[in-house]
Design an enzyme around this catalytic site. Structure first.
Site, PDB file in Angstrom:
ATOM      1  N   ALA A 187      37.086  35.370  37.915  1.00  0.00           N
ATOM      2  CA  ALA A 187      38.013  34.330  38.253  1.00  0.00           C
ATOM      3  C   ALA A 187      38.429  34.909  39.426  1.00  0.00           C
ATOM      4  O   ALA A 187      37.930  36.133  39.905  1.00  0.00           O
ATOM      5  CB  ALA A 187      38.990  34.617  37.247  1.00  0.00           C
ATOM      6  N   LYS A 188      39.246  34.341  40.155  1.00  0.00           N
ATOM      7  CA  LYS A 188      39.775  34.781  41.518  1.00  0.00           C
ATOM      8  C   LYS A 188      41.038  34.004  41.856  1.00  0.00           C
ATOM      9  O   LYS A 188      41.283  32.977  41.454  1.00  0.00           O
ATOM     10  CB  LYS A 188      38.858  34.866  42.597  1.00  0.00           C
ATOM     11  CG  LYS A 188      39.055  35.594  43.821  1.00  0.00           C
ATOM     12  CD  LYS A 188      38.610  37.103  43.454  1.00  0.00           C
ATOM     13  CE  LYS A 188      38.685  37.932  44.637  1.00  0.00           C
ATOM     14  NZ  LYS A 188      37.986  39.150  44.723  1.00  0.00           N
TER      15      LYS A 188
END
Ligand code: NAD
Length: 412
Positions: A101-102
């Site tokens: 994720a980011k």
């Protein structure tokens, strides 16, 4: 090329080797969830500022999603998408039990006071607290954020969900953070440089090295390599390139930067060249450790190093990668080379969940073991399949994510 196109390009190159069917590719490149939120916060003068915040969750087949939070004016949905997918491949290649994720906010943190930064972070958590958590998605620091931001994030998240420091990593050491997190990415880069030179039969004392960027990653990589007898002949930052053909005094540079608010400016123990000259120096090993997209088709011909370790995320764009590969330059890709940071983040999460604290020695030993295993697997895959280290790393990562999805019945 846009950032997300570059990640998809490398993915497809490996997927072609694996002869992955189109439906599997589509499933593996499509993000699970993309969230854009309004982040409104009060400036110190009472004005209300409104900016956009993002969290992209790419894949969770191998475990809870993991990835940093970036505060930078260039942060937009496309950049966050690219970095989220990179995290999936990075955690898979070093076999951490995570997905990718980011997130981030499109703002220049240098324009904020500390209190404004805290209010903005808390407002961001108010918007996304339901989709992050120790078993679902665990953020961490990235460009423009640090251990203080992580502490605010945790404190705000716990207001909704109760005590659970494992919700975020990169926390201050005295607030459930891990020892050795700060040095981890640079140390990992150094560890892999040693392994790679051994494989290439180059003696450390004959491996003239240049490092672009002397921030967190570049300085710790430099320190590790200096201690391992590599002559680090050049380092650079925004102020210029500092060059000494016989090898720089890295401990001296380290203290200079600490005293000089993070900058190499004013260092007098070496010849000073323009910042952009570093990439073209006649060295054996080049370590870009500053920003993305610094080596493109317009300057790839200037590169003289025969080996490159991608300490930064995405420093070589796909066109330059093709040019360098055709010239037999050996490139250790970012998803493996800079995985030391997320590895120690994983150790922090493990310690938080066990309510137990590891010594610095234990962190270093486990980091060394994890990265050595990953390096050897990628090297072996590249040799066996006759592909580049980048394609080999992606192939291993994709195979692991594909297998986890398959075992879970695909529709997780
Ligand atoms: P940092 O901000 O601490 O350091 C960046 C350094 O690069 C500074 O010395 C800066 O002056 C220099 N720099 C910026 N522009 C430059 C230019 N044009 N020429 C030469 N030097 C320049 O950042 P960091 O944490 O060291 O991260 C560096 C890279 O590594 C980033 O791409 C980041 O995404 C990646 N990365 C960092 C970590 C981590 O744990 N910090 C983990 C994985 C990847």
């Amino acid at each position: 090329m846009r950032a997300s196109e570059a990640t998809t390009y490398y993915f497809n190159k490996a997927a072609d080797q694996l002869q992955l069917p189109e439906w599997v590719r589509k499933l593996l490149v499509t993000n699970k969830r993309e969230v854009t939120v309004q982040v409104a916060f009060e400036r110190d003068d009472g004005r209300i500022e409104t900016v956009l915040g993002y969290r992209v969750q790419h894949d969770n087949a191998r475990g809870p999603m993991k990835g940093g939070l970036r505060y930078h004016p260039a942060v937009d949905l496309d950049e966050v998408r690219a970095l989220a997918a990179l995290m999936t491949w990075k955690t898979a290649v070093v076999e951490l039990p995570y997905g990718g994720a980011k997130g981030g906010i499109g703002i220049d943190p240098k324009t904020l006071t500390k209190r404004e930064m805290e209010r903005m972070t808390r407002s961001f958590v108010d918007q996304i607290h339901e989709i992050v958590g120790p078993d679902s998605d665990i953020p961490a620091p990235d460009m423009g954020t640090n251990h203080e931001v992580m502490a605010w994030f945790r404190s705000q998240w716990e207001k909704y969900h109760g005590f659970n420091p494992a919700v975020i990593t990169g926390k201050p050491v005295e607030e459930y953070g891990a020892r050795g997190r700060e040095e981890a990415t640079g140390r990992g880069v150094g560890t892999m440089a040693v392994k790679m030179m051994k494989r290439l039969n180059i003696r450390p004392d004959q491996c003239r090295t240049a490092i672009q960027g002397f921030g967190n990653v570049g300085s710790h990589a430099g320190k590790y390599l200096h201690e391992a007898a590599f002559p680090v002949v050049a380092v650079s930052d925004l102020s210029g390139t500092y060059f000494k053909p016989k090898g720089l005094n890295i401990p001296e540079l380290f203290s200079h930067v600490i005293k000089n608010k993070g900058s190499l400016e004013g260092y007098s123990g070496a010849e000073k060249l323009p910042a952009e000259d570093l990439l073209g120096l006649d060295v054996d090993l080049l370590i870009p450790a500053a920003l993305g997209d610094v080596i493109t088709k317009s300057n790839a011909d200037r590169i003289r190093a025969k080996t490159i370790i991608e300490a930064a995320n995405g420093p070589i764009d796909p066109e330059a990668d093709e040019i360098l590969e055709a010239r037999n330059v050996t490139i250790l890709p970012d998803i493996l080379a800079n995985a030391g940071g997320v590895t120690v983040s994983y150790f922090e999460w493990v310690q938080n969940r066990q309510h137990y604290r590891w010594s610095l020695d234990r962190v270093r030993q486990e980091l060394d073991r994890t990265l050595t295993d990953a390096f050897e697997q990628v090297w072996q895959e590249a040799v066996t399949r006759k592909v580049s280290l980048r394609t080999a790393a992606f192939m291993l990562a994709i195979t692991r994510v594909q297998r986890a999805s398959e075992l879970a019945g695909w529709l997780i």
